[in-house]
Design an enzyme around this catalytic site. Sequence first.
Site, mmCIF file in Angstrom:
data_model
loop_
_atom_site.group_PDB
_atom_site.id
_atom_site.type_symbol
_atom_site.label_atom_id
_atom_site.label_comp_id
_atom_site.label_asym_id
_atom_site.label_seq_id
_atom_site.Cartn_x
_atom_site.Cartn_y
_atom_site.Cartn_z
ATOM 1 N N GLY A 32 0.789 -1.224 0.000
ATOM 2 C CA GLY A 32 0.000 0.000 0.000
ATOM 3 C C GLY A 32 0.819 1.270 0.000
ATOM 4 O O GLY A 32 1.860 1.375 -0.649
ATOM 5 N N TYR A 58 -12.845 3.130 12.882
ATOM 6 C CA TYR A 58 -11.777 3.614 11.992
ATOM 7 C C TYR A 58 -11.756 5.143 11.974
ATOM 8 O O TYR A 58 -10.701 5.766 12.082
ATOM 9 C CB TYR A 58 -11.974 3.067 10.579
ATOM 10 N N LYS A 64 -8.668 7.609 13.346
ATOM 11 C CA LYS A 64 -8.028 8.610 12.497
ATOM 12 C C LYS A 64 -8.296 10.028 13.000
ATOM 13 O O LYS A 64 -7.470 10.928 12.802
ATOM 14 C CB LYS A 64 -8.499 8.450 11.047
ATOM 15 N N THR A 73 -4.961 0.914 -3.365
ATOM 16 C CA THR A 73 -3.957 0.057 -2.719
ATOM 17 C C THR A 73 -4.649 -1.257 -2.361
ATOM 18 O O THR A 73 -5.812 -1.475 -2.714
ATOM 19 C CB THR A 73 -3.400 0.692 -1.429
#
Length: 258
Positions: A12, A148, A152, A183
Site C-alpha cells: 500500500g 476507523y 483517524k 492500494t
Amino acid sequence: MGTALITGASSGLGLEFAWQLATARHDVVLVARDAERLERLAAQLRAAAGVHAEVLPADLTDRADLERVAERLRATERPVGLLVNNAGIGLGQRFVGSDLATQEAALDLMVRGVLVLAHAAAGAMVERGRGAILNVGSVAALMTSGTYSAHKAWVRTFTEGLAAELAGTGVTATVVSPGLTRTEFHERAGLRAEQAYPAVAWLSADRVVAAALADVRRGAVLSTPSLRYRVASGALRVLPRSALRALSARRPDRAPGD
C-alpha cells in the site's frame, strides 16, 4: 531527512513511501509483519536506488515488538530523521457484534502504536534539533464511520497538538489525510469500495505519497492530497454532524481512506 523509518512498509502507501524515499536517496528502515516481503523489498531498493535498506519485522500490536521499533527510533547510530507512521487496517465491520479482540488490535495499531513511536522519535529528534514525523490519517477522521473514523480523528488531533509542542525545535509533525486510494487496503478489509465509489473518487498511491512528502518538506501540519478531497474535507467540516451520522448509518466502517 537522512534515514526514514516506515511502518506498514510491505504494501500500500507504505510500499510507495519506501520507493519514493529510497529513490530520493534516503536510507530506509522497513517495518511490517511480513519479514519475507520486507527482505524482498529491501533487496529491490538496494539494487535500484543504492541506499541502505534495513529490515525490522514487527507486529505493532505486540508491545514487545513495538518497543523494539521504538528503540530503533531512539538509536544514535544511523539516526532516523523521518518517521512515517503508516501502518493501519480497515475493519469493514460494525462495532456492535464485532470481535472485541480485533477491535482492540486496531486500536493498538492505529492509536497506541502511533503514540509510542511518535514519542520515541520526537524525543530523539528534538535532542538532535531536526527531524520530521508524518502520521497517515484519513479523510475519514472528519466522518463518523465506526472505530476507523475514531482512530483517524485521534491521529489528526494528536498530530496537530504535537506540531504545536514541537514549534521552534527544528522538528515538525504532519498528518496526511488521503481519500480513497488504490492500494490493497480495501481488499484486505473485505470492502467492495471499487464498486461503491466512482472512478473519479480514487487517488493513486504515488500522487498521495508525493504530496505528503512535499508537505513534510515545507513543514505543513495538515496535508490533504488532491483538490477534490480538500474541497470534500471543507464540506465535511461544515456539514451538520447529524447529517454525517445519517450517511454513516448507511455505510458503517466504509469511509474513504488508506
